[in-house]
Scaffold this motif. Sequence first.
Motif, PDB file in Angstrom:
ATOM      1  N   TRP A  25     -51.223  34.592 -11.422  1.00 28.56           N
ATOM      2  CA  TRP A  25     -51.863  35.541 -10.901  1.00 28.56           C
ATOM      3  C   TRP A  25     -50.099  36.703 -10.465  1.00 28.56           C
ATOM      4  O   TRP A  25     -50.345  37.980 -10.182  1.00 28.56           O
ATOM      5  CB  TRP A  25     -52.272  36.379  -9.040  1.00 28.56           C
ATOM      6  CG  TRP A  25     -52.024  35.506  -8.112  1.00 28.56           C
ATOM      7  CD1 TRP A  25     -52.150  34.218  -7.326  1.00 28.56           C
ATOM      8  CD2 TRP A  25     -50.886  35.842  -6.823  1.00 28.56           C
ATOM      9  NE1 TRP A  25     -51.295  33.753  -6.489  1.00 28.56           N
ATOM     10  CE2 TRP A  25     -50.808  35.373  -5.804  1.00 28.56           C
ATOM     11  CE3 TRP A  25     -50.858  37.359  -6.867  1.00 28.56           C
ATOM     12  CZ2 TRP A  25     -49.841  35.452  -4.790  1.00 28.56           C
ATOM     13  CZ3 TRP A  25     -50.070  37.978  -5.579  1.00 28.56           C
ATOM     14  CH2 TRP A  25     -48.988  36.737  -4.104  1.00 28.56           C
ATOM     15  N   VAL A  26     -48.770  35.961  -9.391  1.00 28.68           N
ATOM     16  CA  VAL A  26     -47.902  36.146  -9.272  1.00 28.68           C
ATOM     17  C   VAL A  26     -47.204  36.831 -10.415  1.00 28.68           C
ATOM     18  O   VAL A  26     -47.111  37.968 -11.130  1.00 28.68           O
ATOM     19  CB  VAL A  26     -46.705  35.604  -8.642  1.00 28.68           C
ATOM     20  CG1 VAL A  26     -45.631  36.231  -8.812  1.00 28.68           C
ATOM     21  CG2 VAL A  26     -47.737  35.011  -7.943  1.00 28.68           C
ATOM     22  N   ARG A  27     -47.326  36.378 -11.791  1.00 26.32           N
ATOM     23  CA  ARG A  27     -46.504  36.599 -13.432  1.00 26.32           C
ATOM     24  C   ARG A  27     -47.528  38.351 -14.005  1.00 26.32           C
ATOM     25  O   ARG A  27     -46.645  38.776 -14.286  1.00 26.32           O
ATOM     26  CB  ARG A  27     -46.873  35.181 -13.662  1.00 26.32           C
ATOM     27  CG  ARG A  27     -46.042  34.510 -13.561  1.00 26.32           C
ATOM     28  CD  ARG A  27     -45.826  32.673 -14.193  1.00 26.32           C
ATOM     29  NE  ARG A  27     -47.212  32.456 -15.347  1.00 26.32           N
ATOM     30  CZ  ARG A  27     -47.876  31.176 -14.053  1.00 26.32           C
ATOM     31  NH1 ARG A  27     -47.323  30.936 -12.042  1.00 26.32           N
ATOM     32  NH2 ARG A  27     -48.945  30.981 -14.354  1.00 26.32           N
ATOM     33  N   LEU A  60     -40.173  18.159 -10.850  1.00 21.14           N
ATOM     34  CA  LEU A  60     -41.188  17.637 -10.673  1.00 21.14           C
ATOM     35  C   LEU A  60     -41.804  16.529  -9.683  1.00 21.14           C
ATOM     36  O   LEU A  60     -42.425  16.072  -8.353  1.00 21.14           O
ATOM     37  CB  LEU A  60     -42.428  17.729 -11.448  1.00 21.14           C
ATOM     38  CG  LEU A  60     -42.522  19.628 -11.191  1.00 21.14           C
ATOM     39  CD1 LEU A  60     -43.620  19.873 -12.944  1.00 21.14           C
ATOM     40  CD2 LEU A  60     -42.587  20.527 -10.476  1.00 21.14           C
ATOM     41  N   ASN A  99     -50.246  24.252  -9.839  1.00 20.96           N
ATOM     42  CA  ASN A  99     -50.445  25.376  -9.709  1.00 20.96           C
ATOM     43  C   ASN A  99     -49.788  26.052 -10.584  1.00 20.96           C
ATOM     44  O   ASN A  99     -49.658  27.160 -10.122  1.00 20.96           O
ATOM     45  CB  ASN A  99     -48.978  24.115  -9.398  1.00 20.96           C
ATOM     46  CG  ASN A  99     -47.862  24.838  -8.513  1.00 20.96           C
ATOM     47  OD1 ASN A  99     -47.655  25.637  -7.651  1.00 20.96           O
ATOM     48  ND2 ASN A  99     -47.129  25.409  -9.396  1.00 20.96           N
ATOM     49  N   THR A 153     -50.528  30.661  -9.245  1.00 25.57           N
ATOM     50  CA  THR A 153     -49.494  31.133  -9.114  1.00 25.57           C
ATOM     51  C   THR A 153     -49.612  32.152 -10.117  1.00 25.57           C
ATOM     52  O   THR A 153     -48.273  33.250 -10.701  1.00 25.57           O
ATOM     53  CB  THR A 153     -48.312  30.421  -9.130  1.00 25.57           C
ATOM     54  OG1 THR A 153     -47.686  29.842 -10.060  1.00 25.57           O
ATOM     55  CG2 THR A 153     -48.134  29.850  -7.980  1.00 25.57           C
TER      56      THR A 153
END
Lengths: 310, 246
Positions: free
Chosen positions: A298-300, A51, A292, A296
Motif C-alpha cells: 500500500w505504501v508503494r 534478511l 512483508n 507494505t
Amino acid sequence: MTRSWTDLDDFQNFIDGGGIVEAVDDMPDDYRAEVFRFIEFHANSELMGGLTERDWIPRAPGVRLKQIFLAKTQDEIGHAHLLYQVAADMGFKDRTQMLEELFDGRSRFHNVFHYQAVTWADQIAIAYLVDAAAFASQRAVFAECTYGPYKRVLKRIISEEGFHMRHGEEMLLRLTEGTETQREMFQAALDRWWWPAVHLFGPDSDPNDPLLRWKIKSQPNEQLRHAYIQKYVPLLQSYGFRIPDDNLHYDDTFDGGKGAWLTSDIDWEPLKATMRQGGPDSRRRISNAAANYADTAWVREALQRTGAAA
Amino acid sequence: MIELSTAAKDVILAFADDEHMIGSRHANWIGLGPFLEEDLAFCSIAQDELGHALALYDLIVPSSEIDRFALLRDPSQYRSCTLAELECATWDLALVRHWLYDTAEELRWKNLLQSTVPGLADLAAQALRDEAFHTSHAEMFMTRMHRDESARLKVEAALAVLLPAAGSVWSPTDTEAEAVAEGVIAASSETLSQQWVDTVTTDLERFGLAGNTGVTLGDRTIRSQGFESFHTSLGEVISLDTAAIW
C-alpha cells in the motif's frame, strides 16, 4: 557513444585486449544475458543476506553491537539497491520485476542465505566465514570485470565487505577469548556454517564457462575455494576450533611438495537443494519476505498514485 | 563519570530509555521497509536513536556497565514511555509513531540546549542535527500519504491507535520540578506538551488528517503491554552469560 562488434570473435578480441563494456554498448545478446543473470543473483544475495542477518539484530547483546550490526545489514541492503539498479539498466527487467520474482521463489540467491542463523554465534559465523567467502568471490570478479557499471559498483561493495570481514574477525576473537559458553556456541555454529561457506564458491568451474571467457570471473571456482580453505582451516584451528570434516588433512606432497589442506570429497547435494529453493530455511525466508512485501504494498502504491516513484 | 543530582539522573534516564526503546523498535524494521530506499533511511534513524541512547546512558552509567544496564534491568526499573515501547508491527503504525515521537524528541533536545549538566547541551546540539533529518523524513511521508485516499485511511487508523498513547512521552519524572529548578531542563514537560500539541494539531490540519491530539500522561514506572516479551528478547543473548564480553 554506442559501440558494436561484428561478431563474437570480434567481441572476444575486445575483451581479451582489456576492453570494458558499458551499458549503452550494443553488446552481444549472450553476454548481456549472462552478465545480467550474474548481477541479479548478486543483488538477490545481498538482499537475502540482509534478511538472514536481521533475525538476531533485535537480540544483539549490546546497544553498540546493535548499532554495528544494523549498519552492516544496512550496507548489504544498500549493495542490493545499487546492484538492482545496474541490473535494471541492462534492459531485461526492472527492479520491481526482480523483487517480485525473488519473493515468488522464482529467482536464485546464494546458498548460505537458505540457512537459518540458530544462535547469536551463527551471526558471528556469518560475519566471519560467509563475509570472507563473499569478499573473496567479489574481489575475484572485480579484478578483471569487463562490465563497467558492475565493476564501479563492486569497488564500493568490496570496500565495505572488507570492513565487514574485519568486523567478523573482531567478533570471532571476542568469542574465542571469551567464556566456555561463548566458545561452545561458536563451535556449534562452525559445525553448521563451515560446509555452506565452502559451498558458496560453487562446484568446479566448467572450462568453457562464458563468465570466465568474458572475464566477469577472473578465477575458476575451485581456485577460490582452495585458497579459502588454505586460509581458514589453520586460522580456525589456531583459535582452538574443530573443522567439521573427519577427513580433513594436510598433504605435504600436494602440488609438487607445496602442501595444502585437503577436505573430504564435497557433497554438492545441499548446494543443489538451495538452488531449487529447497534449503533448510528457504521456504520460511522467502515466504516471510513475500508476506512483508505484500503487507507494505500500500505504501508503494500510494507513492505511485501520488506521483512519487518508489 | 561526573556526579549528578537525582533530578538530573531521572531526566537523563527517562530520555535514554525512550531512545533505547524507540531505536530498538525501529531496528526491527531492518530489511522489511516498504522499498529499499526507505529501508536504508529508517535503519539510519534507528541507528541515530540508539546512538542518542548510548550517549545519554554514558552520562549516568559507567561505560563498561551500559549494556547490562540497558538490557538486564528488571522491567520495573525502566523509565521509558508507552509510545516508545509499543511494538508497531505494521508500517502505518511505525510511520505514525515515528512522526509523533520525533516531533516530541526535537522539543526535548531543544529543552536541553542550555542544560547545566556538563556535556548535555553539546549532546543536544549534536542530536538536533540528526533530528532535523528525522522530522523531515517523517513529515515527507505523512505529507505524501495523506494525498492518497487508501493510505490516508490507514494513517488515520494508526493515528486513532497511537494518539491516546502519544502523550505518554510527556510523562514527567518524579523529580522534574527540581530538574527545572537546577537548570537541567529549561521547561517542564507540561509546557513542552502544549507546544507539541500545537505542532501536531497544526500539522494534522495541514495534512487533512483527523485525530484527537489531547495529551494523556502515562506513568514511567509502569511498563506497557508487550514490554515483557520485548525485554526478554532484548536480553536473550546477553543473559546467556552475563560475565561474558560479547
